[in-house]
Write an enzyme that holds these catalytic residues in place. Structure first.
Site, PDB file in Angstrom:
ATOM      1  CB  VAL A 237      -0.954   0.002   1.210  1.00  0.00           C
ATOM      2  CG1 VAL A 237      -1.754   1.300   1.283  1.00  0.00           C
ATOM      3  CG2 VAL A 237      -1.913  -1.191   1.145  1.00  0.00           C
TER       4      VAL A 237
ATOM      5  CB  CYS B  99     -10.001  -2.808   0.423  1.00  0.00           C
ATOM      6  SG  CYS B  99      -9.669  -4.304   1.379  1.00  0.00           S
TER       7      CYS B  99
ATOM      8  NE  ARG C 221     -10.236   0.650   8.253  1.00  0.00           N
ATOM      9  CZ  ARG C 221      -9.858  -0.526   7.782  1.00  0.00           C
ATOM     10  NH1 ARG C 221     -10.519  -1.630   8.123  1.00  0.00           N
ATOM     11  NH2 ARG C 221      -8.844  -0.616   6.954  1.00  0.00           N
TER      12      ARG C 221
ATOM     13  CG  HIS D  74     -11.244  -6.787  -2.780  1.00  0.00           C
ATOM     14  ND1 HIS D  74     -10.184  -7.655  -2.921  1.00  0.00           N
ATOM     15  CD2 HIS D  74     -11.091  -6.210  -1.562  1.00  0.00           C
ATOM     16  CE1 HIS D  74      -9.420  -7.592  -1.832  1.00  0.00           C
ATOM     17  NE2 HIS D  74      -9.945  -6.718  -0.997  1.00  0.00           N
TER      18      HIS D  74
ATOM     19  NE  ARG E 236      -7.766 -13.344   1.041  1.00  0.00           N
ATOM     20  CZ  ARG E 236      -7.668 -12.079   1.476  1.00  0.00           C
ATOM     21  NH1 ARG E 236      -7.683 -11.076   0.632  1.00  0.00           N
ATOM     22  NH2 ARG E 236      -7.572 -11.822   2.767  1.00  0.00           N
TER      23      ARG E 236
ATOM     24  CD  GLN F 149     -12.650  -9.213   0.697  1.00  0.00           C
ATOM     25  OE1 GLN F 149     -13.687  -9.200   1.336  1.00  0.00           O
ATOM     26  NE2 GLN F 149     -11.505  -8.767   1.203  1.00  0.00           N
TER      27      GLN F 149
ATOM     28  N   GLY G 115      -4.818  -8.248  -1.049  1.00  0.00           N
ATOM     29  CA  GLY G 115      -5.277  -7.745   0.250  1.00  0.00           C
ATOM     30  C   GLY G 115      -4.458  -8.284   1.398  1.00  0.00           C
TER      31      GLY G 115
ATOM     32  CE  LYS H  38     -11.542  -6.039   8.836  1.00  0.00           C
ATOM     33  NZ  LYS H  38     -10.124  -6.192   8.443  1.00  0.00           N
TER      34      LYS H  38
HETATM   35  O1  25A Z   1      -3.494  -4.630  11.155  1.00  0.00           O
HETATM   36  P1  25A Z   1      -4.069  -4.170   9.858  1.00  0.00           P
HETATM   37  O2  25A Z   1      -4.533  -2.765   9.916  1.00  0.00           O
HETATM   38  O3  25A Z   1      -5.166  -5.055   9.352  1.00  0.00           O
HETATM   39  O4  25A Z   1      -2.874  -4.183   8.765  1.00  0.00           O
HETATM   40  C1  25A Z   1      -1.967  -5.304   8.575  1.00  0.00           C
HETATM   41  C2  25A Z   1      -1.224  -5.213   7.266  1.00  0.00           C
HETATM   42  O5  25A Z   1      -2.200  -4.999   6.265  1.00  0.00           O
HETATM   43  C3  25A Z   1      -1.639  -4.254   5.248  1.00  0.00           C
HETATM   44  C4  25A Z   1      -0.287  -3.681   5.631  1.00  0.00           C
HETATM   45  O6  25A Z   1       0.727  -4.373   4.853  1.00  0.00           O
HETATM   46  C5  25A Z   1      -0.211  -4.053   7.103  1.00  0.00           C
HETATM   47  O7  25A Z   1       1.090  -4.452   7.431  1.00  0.00           O
HETATM   48  N1  25A Z   1      -2.625  -3.242   4.989  1.00  0.00           N
HETATM   49  C6  25A Z   1      -2.968  -2.175   5.745  1.00  0.00           C
HETATM   50  N2  25A Z   1      -3.981  -1.519   5.190  1.00  0.00           N
HETATM   51  C7  25A Z   1      -4.275  -2.198   4.056  1.00  0.00           C
HETATM   52  C8  25A Z   1      -5.226  -2.025   3.049  1.00  0.00           C
HETATM   53  N3  25A Z   1      -6.067  -0.988   3.069  1.00  0.00           N
HETATM   54  C9  25A Z   1      -3.413  -3.299   3.938  1.00  0.00           C
HETATM   55  N4  25A Z   1      -3.469  -4.161   2.933  1.00  0.00           N
HETATM   56  C10 25A Z   1      -4.381  -3.922   1.983  1.00  0.00           C
HETATM   57  N5  25A Z   1      -5.247  -2.912   2.020  1.00  0.00           N
HETATM   58  P2  25A Z   1       1.628  -3.646   3.743  1.00  0.00           P
HETATM   59  O8  25A Z   1       2.466  -4.663   3.129  1.00  0.00           O
HETATM   60  O9  25A Z   1       0.869  -2.768   2.857  1.00  0.00           O
HETATM   61  O10 25A Z   1       2.499  -2.651   4.598  1.00  0.00           O
HETATM   62  C11 25A Z   1       3.523  -3.078   5.364  1.00  0.00           C
HETATM   63  C12 25A Z   1       4.385  -1.827   5.584  1.00  0.00           C
HETATM   64  O11 25A Z   1       4.341  -1.542   6.967  1.00  0.00           O
HETATM   65  C13 25A Z   1       5.689  -1.406   7.405  1.00  0.00           C
HETATM   66  N6  25A Z   1       5.770  -1.655   8.809  1.00  0.00           N
HETATM   67  C14 25A Z   1       5.452  -2.775   9.468  1.00  0.00           C
HETATM   68  N7  25A Z   1       5.664  -2.627  10.773  1.00  0.00           N
HETATM   69  C15 25A Z   1       6.127  -1.361  10.939  1.00  0.00           C
HETATM   70  C16 25A Z   1       6.208  -0.739   9.697  1.00  0.00           C
HETATM   71  N8  25A Z   1       6.621   0.507   9.537  1.00  0.00           N
HETATM   72  C17 25A Z   1       7.016   1.196  10.647  1.00  0.00           C
HETATM   73  N9  25A Z   1       6.976   0.671  11.875  1.00  0.00           N
HETATM   74  C18 25A Z   1       6.557  -0.589  12.062  1.00  0.00           C
HETATM   75  N10 25A Z   1       6.551  -1.108  13.310  1.00  0.00           N
HETATM   76  C19 25A Z   1       6.415  -2.404   6.593  1.00  0.00           C
HETATM   77  O12 25A Z   1       7.784  -2.178   6.554  1.00  0.00           O
HETATM   78  C20 25A Z   1       5.792  -2.152   5.244  1.00  0.00           C
HETATM   79  O13 25A Z   1       6.400  -1.019   4.652  1.00  0.00           O
HETATM   80  P3  25A Z   1       8.779  -3.455   6.746  1.00  0.00           P
HETATM   81  O14 25A Z   1      10.080  -2.880   7.026  1.00  0.00           O
HETATM   82  O15 25A Z   1       8.208  -4.414   7.743  1.00  0.00           O
HETATM   83  O16 25A Z   1       8.809  -4.192   5.412  1.00  0.00           O
HETATM   84  C21 25A Z   1       9.862  -3.814   4.563  1.00  0.00           C
HETATM   85  C22 25A Z   1      10.023  -4.695   3.351  1.00  0.00           C
HETATM   86  O17 25A Z   1       9.484  -5.983   3.530  1.00  0.00           O
HETATM   87  C23 25A Z   1       8.723  -6.337   2.368  1.00  0.00           C
HETATM   88  N11 25A Z   1       7.801  -7.344   2.764  1.00  0.00           N
HETATM   89  C24 25A Z   1       6.769  -7.183   3.572  1.00  0.00           C
HETATM   90  N12 25A Z   1       6.131  -8.343   3.686  1.00  0.00           N
HETATM   91  C25 25A Z   1       6.786  -9.259   2.924  1.00  0.00           C
HETATM   92  C26 25A Z   1       7.861  -8.616   2.328  1.00  0.00           C
HETATM   93  N13 25A Z   1       8.714  -9.244   1.498  1.00  0.00           N
HETATM   94  C27 25A Z   1       8.506 -10.566   1.246  1.00  0.00           C
HETATM   95  N14 25A Z   1       7.474 -11.252   1.789  1.00  0.00           N
HETATM   96  C28 25A Z   1       6.611 -10.622   2.625  1.00  0.00           C
HETATM   97  N15 25A Z   1       5.598 -11.316   3.142  1.00  0.00           N
HETATM   98  C29 25A Z   1       8.153  -5.019   1.988  1.00  0.00           C
HETATM   99  O18 25A Z   1       7.730  -4.953   0.664  1.00  0.00           O
HETATM  100  C30 25A Z   1       9.324  -4.096   2.178  1.00  0.00           C
HETATM  101  O19 25A Z   1      10.177  -4.108   1.072  1.00  0.00           O
HETATM  102  O1  L14 Z   2      -8.906  -4.013   7.291  1.00  0.00           O
HETATM  103  O2  L14 Z   2      -7.017  -9.328   3.549  1.00  0.00           O
HETATM  104  O3  L14 Z   2      -7.959  -2.844   5.762  1.00  0.00           O
HETATM  105  O4  L14 Z   2      -8.053  -8.498   1.813  1.00  0.00           O
HETATM  106  C1  L14 Z   2      -7.332  -4.897   4.284  1.00  0.00           C
HETATM  107  C2  L14 Z   2      -7.026  -6.137   3.505  1.00  0.00           C
HETATM  108  C3  L14 Z   2      -8.219  -6.355   6.123  1.00  0.00           C
HETATM  109  C4  L14 Z   2      -7.923  -7.562   5.284  1.00  0.00           C
HETATM  110  C5  L14 Z   2      -8.158  -3.919   6.321  1.00  0.00           C
HETATM  111  C6  L14 Z   2      -7.660  -8.444   2.997  1.00  0.00           C
HETATM  112  C7  L14 Z   2      -7.427  -5.115   5.753  1.00  0.00           C
HETATM  113  C8  L14 Z   2      -7.998  -7.227   3.822  1.00  0.00           C
END
Ligand code: 25A
Ligand code: L14
Length: 330
Positions: A16, A131, A102, A239, A232, A158, A162, A210
């Site tokens: 994202v 989303c 939220r 989605h 999923r 979805q 995500g 949600k």
């Molecule tokens: O709890 P929630 O709200 O439900 O959100 C959980 C996760 O959902 C995603 C988001 O993942 C989040 O971690 N998300 C949130 N809103 C979303 C939405 N609307 C959503 N997904 C879809 N729709 P993300 O991948 O988008 O973002 C992760 C980023 O967060 C950074 N991060 C994590 N912990 C942190 C932090 N930043 C600051 N402080 C913290 N404590 C994370 O950085 C990333 O930028 P990173 O350093 O952990 O990751 C760096 C590199 O790692 C790569 N990477 C991540 N996952 C994988 C991976 N590489 C390989 N395999 C993986 N599984 C990243 O691409 C990056 O290069």
């Molecule tokens: O709440 O896994 O924004 O498709 C967004 C990605 C929840 C899960 C959120 C998914 C997340 C969702």
């Protein structure tokens, strides 16, 4: 804001986060200073924006000691819980993508096509909805205004994006016959998993709840009956949702189509004779919500069915957040 804002991207290296940057660049969002922040794991790496390299800094309690006007957060719920209030206390406005804030009564939950006016009562944190909810409420809004919605039934299909890179990797490998299960408890290739986010005590998943709760908050009407099944499917991006809606008032189906086609942010694709309807692969990379298969539900007095598709990382996350930020600088 009179001067150009200082911006921070928190989670800049994620799926994202990197899409925030694409959308900000495409829309030529004005800024003075730009800061890229992520976890310690990514600190020191670089990301490119408008041809310039930025070094990613570790997000800490002191990250907002410098003047930052707007921060776009997508680093997960626990990061937002801890750092969004710190940013807000320093006078920064946070647009948060996680689910952490939220449903907080002090926090507006905004889809710019639906409830932009709610920006006015923010206290430093604005939440970006889930989303699946975002793409659903865009077509529901004009329909609710005109025909008053009684009940909504959501059934979602979805994409794996995500779940971030893990979900994408599970499907990629699964398509090669390699059933790795890092993102899901079952193989996703060749399957439909009626399970998104965690199960709750009431038998629903958190994703389903949600959609229900956020629909009420964004439309500002708790009287609408809403239910959901979220699934999923083995699709990489976008989605898709089957949405069944029952209205208080009678309607002409042609008026419904016109209403939707004229609403900002919606593209109607509805020509079954020519196999035209919204498709996940076509919506990928786009910012709009695509609506088709608009037809009367003959099983109730005033009902419709429609098929709604959007890019979950763009309109479902990054684009919507940037649109909120655009309201802030107006
Ligand atoms: O709890 P929630 O709200 O439900 O959100 C959980 C996760 O959902 C995603 C988001 O993942 C989040 O971690 N998300 C949130 N809103 C979303 C939405 N609307 C959503 N997904 C879809 N729709 P993300 O991948 O988008 O973002 C992760 C980023 O967060 C950074 N991060 C994590 N912990 C942190 C932090 N930043 C600051 N402080 C913290 N404590 C994370 O950085 C990333 O930028 P990173 O350093 O952990 O990751 C760096 C590199 O790692 C790569 N990477 C991540 N996952 C994988 C991976 N590489 C390989 N395999 C993986 N599984 C990243 O691409 C990056 O290069
Ligand atoms: O709440 O896994 O924004 O498709 C967004 C990605 C929840 C899960 C959120 C998914 C997340 C969702």
């Amino acid at each position: 804001m009179n001067k150009k804002p200082n911006l921070a991207i928190v989670g800049a290296t994620g799926l994202v986060g990197s899409t925030f940057l694409k959308v900000l660049e495409e829309r030529d969002f004005p800024f003075d200073n730009l800061y890229m922040m992520a976890s310690a794991k990514s600190a020191g790496s670089t990301v490119t924006f408008k041809g310039k390299e930025y070094v990613v800094e570790e997000l800490t309690e002191h990250s907002f000691d410098k003047p930052i006007d707007i921060a776009l957060f997508s680093a997960g719920g626990s990061t937002s819980e801890k750092y969004a209030p710190i940013a807000a206390a320093h006078g920064c406005i946070v647009v948060d993508n996680s689910s952490a804030w939220r449903m907080n009564e002090e926090v507006p939950l905004i889809v710019p096509e639906v409830n932009p006016e709610d920006v006015s009562w923010n206290k430093g944190i604005i939440a970006n909805p889930n989303c699946s909810t975002i793409q659903a409420v865009v077509p529901l809004k004009p329909l609710h205004e005109k025909y008053k919605i009684k009940r909504v039934i959501y059934s979602t299909y979805q994409a794996v994006s995500g779940s971030g890179l893990k979900g994408i990797n599970d499907l990629k490998e699964g398509l090669k016959g390699n059933d790795i299960m890092k993102a899901y408890p079952h193989p996703i290739a060749g399957n439909c998993l009626p399970h998104i986010d965690v199960f709750l005590e009431n038998g629903y998943t958190k994703e389903e709840m949600k959609m229900i709760n956020e629909t009420h908050k964004i439309l500002g009407d708790d009287s609408i009956a809403v239910t959901a099944t979220t699934v999923r499917v083995p699709v990489f991006d976008s989605h898709s949702e089957s949405i069944n809606v029952e209205f208080e008032k009678p309607f002409e189906i042609e008026d419904v189509k016109t209403l939707l086609a004229n609403y900002p942010g919606i593209v109607v694709q509805d020509d079954p004779a020519n196999n035209v309807y919204p498709l996940a692969r076509d919506a990928a990379g786009k910012n709009e919500v695509f609506v088709g298969r608009i037809r009367r539900d003959f099983s109730v007095e005033n009902g419709i069915n429609m098929w709604v598709v959007a890019d979950n990382i763009r309109k479902g996350a990054a684009t919507n957040a940037v649109q909120i930020a655009e309201k802030l600088i107006k």
